[in-house]
Design an enzyme around this catalytic site. Structure first.
Site, short mmCIF file in Angstrom:
data_model
loop_
_atom_site.label_atom_id
_atom_site.label_comp_id
_atom_site.label_asym_id
_atom_site.label_seq_id
_atom_site.Cartn_x
_atom_site.Cartn_y
_atom_site.Cartn_z
CE1 TYR A 1 -9.36 -2.81 -0.21
CE2 TYR A 1 -8.40 -1.01 -1.48
CZ TYR A 1 -8.26 -2.10 -0.62
OH TYR A 1 -7.01 -2.49 -0.21
CG ASN B 1 -3.90 -2.68 6.55
OD1 ASN B 1 -3.71 -2.31 5.40
ND2 ASN B 1 -4.96 -3.37 6.91
CD GLU C 1 -8.75 -8.99 -4.37
OE1 GLU C 1 -9.64 -8.67 -3.56
OE2 GLU C 1 -7.64 -9.42 -3.99
CG HIS D 1 -5.35 -6.36 -0.85
ND1 HIS D 1 -6.60 -6.24 -0.28
CD2 HIS D 1 -5.46 -7.31 -1.82
CE1 HIS D 1 -7.43 -7.08 -0.91
NE2 HIS D 1 -6.77 -7.74 -1.85
CE LYS E 1 -3.95 -2.36 2.10
NZ LYS E 1 -5.06 -2.29 3.10
P1 IDP Z 1 -8.26 -6.88 5.00
O1 IDP Z 1 -7.38 -5.93 4.20
O2 IDP Z 1 -7.52 -7.45 6.18
O3 IDP Z 1 -8.90 -7.93 4.14
P2 IDP Z 1 -10.85 -5.56 5.03
O4 IDP Z 1 -11.86 -5.72 6.12
O5 IDP Z 1 -11.11 -6.24 3.73
O6 IDP Z 1 -9.43 -5.99 5.63
O7 IDP Z 1 -10.68 -3.99 4.80
C1 IDP Z 1 -9.99 -3.51 3.65
C2 IDP Z 1 -9.04 -2.40 4.08
O8 IDP Z 1 -9.81 -1.30 4.57
C3 IDP Z 1 -8.12 -2.76 5.27
O9 IDP Z 1 -6.97 -3.45 4.87
C4 IDP Z 1 -7.81 -1.38 5.81
O10 IDP Z 1 -6.82 -0.71 5.01
C5 IDP Z 1 -9.13 -0.66 5.63
N1 IDP Z 1 -9.99 -0.76 6.83
C6 IDP Z 1 -10.68 -1.84 7.27
N2 IDP Z 1 -11.38 -1.58 8.39
C7 IDP Z 1 -11.14 -0.27 8.66
C8 IDP Z 1 -11.60 0.63 9.70
O11 IDP Z 1 -12.38 0.27 10.60
N3 IDP Z 1 -11.11 1.90 9.64
C9 IDP Z 1 -10.26 2.34 8.67
N4 IDP Z 1 -9.83 1.54 7.67
C10 IDP Z 1 -10.26 0.25 7.67
MG MG Z 2 -10.27 -7.77 2.65
#
Ligand code: IDP
Ligand code: MG
Length: 142
Positions: free
Chosen positions: A51, A114, A128, A117, A11
């Site tokens: 997304y 984070n 994807e 992905h 990212k």
């Molecule tokens: P993942 O990346 O672990 O699969 P997902 O639930 O699919 O997690 O969420 C996609 C991305 O959205 C996350 O990697 C993170 O960057 C962002 N994200 C998820 N939940 C939150 C939140 O509660 N606040 C802000 N960003 C979030």
């Molecule tokens: Mg996800």
């Protein structure tokens, strides 16, 4: 049978901090092969599309802004049981909950930023992978 590919993105914040090399090293050491890879930058529209599954979430607009804010690395990774094994390697979505030795524990900055992905299912891994790559961009090791 478990699928053998997953799609990752390094990212924008992790690319900006020069973590491409260290993250790719962890990916290789965990036994993944890179089947396709590129440095690119998502437009707002592309980030929205990637997304789309989260379009009803409160964090969607911020996530789209963040993911289109700078260069990313997208890659197709190959190994047995790729989706599940890669989710283990990256760790929990919130780096505060990610285990020691995971990519997110080591390189993530926050829940949103984070670092990486990882696809959440074999079906989504294929979708994807097609989002970023043509078949002719891909190397097949197996
Ligand atoms: P993942 O990346 O672990 O699969 P997902 O639930 O699919 O997690 O969420 C996609 C991305 O959205 C996350 O990697 C993170 O960057 C962002 N994200 C998820 N939940 C939150 C939140 O509660 N606040 C802000 N960003 C979030
Ligand atoms: Mg996800």
């Amino acid at each position: 049978m478990a699928g053998n590919i997953t799609l990752t993105m390094i990212k924008p914040e992790a690319v900006a901090k020069n973590y491409i090399g260290p993250i790719l090293n962890m990916i290789n050491e965990a036994g993944f092969k890179i089947a396709a890879m590129k440095l690119t930058k998502l437009s707002t529209r592309q980030a929205e599309a990637f997304y789309a599954i989260h379009s009803d979430k409160p964090f969607y607009a911020d996530l789209v802004d963040f993911m289109s804010s700078g260069p990313i690395v997208a890659a197709i990774l190959e190994r047995d049981n790729a989706v599940e094994e890669f989710r283990k390697l990256i760790g929990a979505t919130n780096p505060e909950n990610a285990e020691e030795g995971t990519i997110r524990k080591q390189y993530a900055e926050s829940l949103q930023k984070n670092a990486v992905h990882g696809s959440d299912s074999d079906e989504n891994a294929l979708v994807e992978a097609d989002f970023f790559f043509a078949n002719s961009d891909r190397v097949d090791y197996m």
